[in-house]
Motif scaffolding. Structure first.
Motif, mmCIF file in Angstrom:
data_model
loop_
_atom_site.group_PDB
_atom_site.id
_atom_site.type_symbol
_atom_site.label_atom_id
_atom_site.label_comp_id
_atom_site.label_asym_id
_atom_site.label_seq_id
_atom_site.Cartn_x
_atom_site.Cartn_y
_atom_site.Cartn_z
ATOM 1 N N THR A 255 0.826 -1.216 0.000
ATOM 2 C CA THR A 255 0.000 0.000 0.000
ATOM 3 C C THR A 255 0.860 1.267 0.000
ATOM 4 O O THR A 255 0.323 2.370 0.044
ATOM 5 N N SER B 86 -12.165 3.330 0.438
ATOM 6 C CA SER B 86 -11.182 2.375 0.950
ATOM 7 C C SER B 86 -11.741 0.960 0.906
ATOM 8 O O SER B 86 -12.953 0.760 0.752
ATOM 9 N N GLY B 87 -10.840 0.000 1.105
ATOM 10 C CA GLY B 87 -11.257 -1.398 1.138
ATOM 11 C C GLY B 87 -12.107 -1.701 2.352
ATOM 12 O O GLY B 87 -13.058 -2.486 2.294
ATOM 13 N N SER C 105 -15.543 -0.476 1.649
ATOM 14 C CA SER C 105 -16.193 -1.308 0.645
ATOM 15 C C SER C 105 -16.655 -2.640 1.260
ATOM 16 O O SER C 105 -17.787 -3.086 1.036
ATOM 17 N N ASN C 106 -15.801 -3.262 2.067
ATOM 18 C CA ASN C 106 -16.203 -4.508 2.746
ATOM 19 C C ASN C 106 -17.361 -4.266 3.698
ATOM 20 O O ASN C 106 -18.345 -4.999 3.712
ATOM 21 N N ASP D 152 -13.769 -10.522 -0.032
ATOM 22 C CA ASP D 152 -12.798 -9.435 0.080
ATOM 23 C C ASP D 152 -11.738 -9.732 -0.979
ATOM 24 O O ASP D 152 -10.830 -10.521 -0.769
ATOM 25 N N ALA E 51 -9.552 -7.657 -2.283
ATOM 26 C CA ALA E 51 -8.622 -6.528 -2.346
ATOM 27 C C ALA E 51 -7.472 -6.839 -3.315
ATOM 28 O O ALA E 51 -7.026 -5.969 -4.066
ATOM 29 N N SER F 84 -15.584 -6.959 -2.985
ATOM 30 C CA SER F 84 -14.871 -5.687 -2.862
ATOM 31 C C SER F 84 -13.506 -5.859 -3.525
ATOM 32 O O SER F 84 -12.781 -6.807 -3.214
ATOM 33 N N CYS G 36 -9.834 -3.739 -4.546
ATOM 34 C CA CYS G 36 -9.082 -2.524 -4.182
ATOM 35 C C CYS G 36 -8.133 -2.112 -5.303
ATOM 36 O O CYS G 36 -7.551 -2.955 -5.987
ATOM 37 N N SER H 249 -5.771 0.450 -4.490
ATOM 38 C CA SER H 249 -4.654 1.163 -3.854
ATOM 39 C C SER H 249 -3.657 0.216 -3.194
ATOM 40 O O SER H 249 -2.885 0.630 -2.347
ATOM 41 N N LYS H 250 -3.715 -1.065 -3.574
ATOM 42 C CA LYS H 250 -2.730 -2.019 -3.030
ATOM 43 C C LYS H 250 -1.820 -2.452 -4.174
ATOM 44 O O LYS H 250 -1.054 -1.631 -4.654
ATOM 45 N N SER I 253 -11.541 1.799 -3.988
ATOM 46 C CA SER I 253 -11.995 0.411 -4.062
ATOM 47 C C SER I 253 -13.334 0.440 -4.769
ATOM 48 O O SER I 253 -13.931 1.503 -4.912
#
Ligand SMILES: Cc1ncc(COP(=O)(O)O)c(C=O)c1O
Length: 399
Positions: A76, A116-117, A120-121, A227, A229, A253, A255, A257-258, A266
């Motif tokens: 991240t 964000s994740g 979203s989750n 999830d 991500a 969800s 992501c 940004s990872k 996300s």
């Protein structure tokens, strides 16, 4: 033109209001105000302004980038590049276009951009969960259970059933069947959502196991959330499409940004009606955003230019794991994607699109040097299990 008095008396006649005299309204217009001096306004302007660049020493951005290239704590931490930002500022289409694209590539009806994740989750779960009591069943290492500040309880009033996978790698249908709750016994809160994570600690969830769990869940009326991500890594490693990977899930969800290296964002994906409800809950959570075009532009850049970089990241992780094993380091969790290993007391090493190969080589040679020094000083690697865990700390042999 009806006056307010007229409207008031009409409404009164309908029986909604008791007729009462209207309060008098004073319209305050052009009230004479004390003249504010230009100097006072100039002072406010002076106090508020902020030149953030003035605090940036020459060359510090380059230094930061070189540190990121040699930092193994998380994926991240990547920094947006000039190319990403240039592309993003040119984008005249915004978040709606991105949501449409994400829905298409994930094979779902609709998508919703999130900050964000975690958001979203949690909104994803909240949208499924209407009326407690209920539980969410997940892996006991899952992000939604361990690292989202107890959000399932706070936002959804949900209890969580965290399950330790018997095989130490991923939940199986048996794990799920042994822990799921359904049926009429009022002592138990029924499982309403099974939430899986892929990748989890960088490991890939076997797709046939996901399908088996999903078929079982749906046969019991239980929803499946993912999830995802880092689902990008699974697609990059297995060559399977996102659509195929996500087909067993009602909601997912993903992501940006990872591993993909976008600065923020996300998406929650799922059926149209579900996403419509999620949009309202996003507003309720204070997650409605405006002018997000620059973020969506950055994500679009990441999807196009950064996703293809993931196989290189995985190859570096494999190389790191192999070299560590050659040195004698105990690998607790295999490098299936970007998280190389858990080693030396359970720490993990995470590689990302801005990791430099020379940093990986330096890390390997540093650990080799330490291992050699330890060996020479009489430390040995114990083979014993302590409290069910492999003891990975080297100890000096008693003479
Ligand atoms: C698997 C997984 N899910 C969700 C999240 C939450 O994402 P965020 O930090 O954007 O809230 C993370 C964060 O690293 C994660 O690793």
């Amino acid at each position: 033109m009806p006056t307010s008095q007229h409207i008031y008396s009409c409404v009164s006649k309908l029986g909604f209001l008791e007729p009462q005299p209207l309060p008098s309204i004073h319209i305050v217009a052009n009230m004479p105000q004390a003249k504010v001096s230009d100097a006072a306004i100039a002072q406010v302007v002076e106090e508020i302004k902020f030149d953030i660049l003035a605090g940036v020493p020459e060359g510090s951005n380059d230094l930061k980038r070189s540190q990121i290239a040699r930092t193994f704590i998380s994926d991240t931490i990547t920094a947006p590049t000039k190319e990403m930002f240039t592309y993003a500022t040119m984008a005249s289409l915004g978040t709606t276009a991105l949501e449409t694209h994400i829905a298409k590539i994930t094979g779902k009806e609709a998508a919703l951009f999130m900050a964000s994740g975690t958001m979203s989750n949690q909104i994803g779960l909240r949208t499924h969960l209407m009326q407690p009591p209920y539980t969410i069943l997940c892996d006991n290492r899952a992000h939604i259970f361990k690292y989202e500040a107890g959000g399932a309880g706070f936002h959804s009033g949900a209890a969580v059933t965290p399950v330790a996978p018997k095989n130490g790698h991923h939940l199986t249908l048996d794990d799920v069947k042994n822990n799921v709750v359904y049926g009429p016994d009022v002592h138990f809160a029924p499982t309403e959502v099974i939430a899986l994570e892929n990748t989890l600690n960088g490991t890939i969830f076997p797709q046939d196991e996901i399908i088996a769990i999903s078929e079982f869940a749906h046969s019991k009326g239980i929803k499946m959330h993912l999830d995802g991500a880092r689902i990008w890594h699974v697609a990059a490693e297995t060559g399977k499409s996102l659509k195929e990977l996500l087909e067993p899930f009602d909601s997912v969800s993903v992501c940006f940004s990872k591993g993909l290296g976008a600065p923020i964002g996300s998406c929650l994906v799922g059926p149209k009606e579900y996403i419509t409800r999620a949009r309202r809950i996003r507003k309720l959570f204070g997650g409605g955003m405006r002018q997000t075009g620059i973020l969506s532009g950055s994500v679009a850049y990441a999807l196009t230019h950064n996703f293809p970089l993931l196989p290189r990241v995985h190859a570096l992780a494999h190389k790191l794991q192999k070299s560590l094993e050659d040195i004698g380091v105990t690998i607790l969790s295999p490098a299936e994607t970007c998280m190389a290993t858990s080693f030396l007391g359970g720490s993990r090493v995470v590689l990302h699109i801005q990791t430099s190969e020379s940093a990986v080589d330096d890390l390997i040679s540093l650990i080799a040097t330490i291992a050699e020094e330890k060996r020479k000083a009489g430390f040995v690697k114990p083979e014993v299990q302590v409290n069910g865990h492999r003891d990975v700390y080297v100890r000096r042999v008693a003479h």
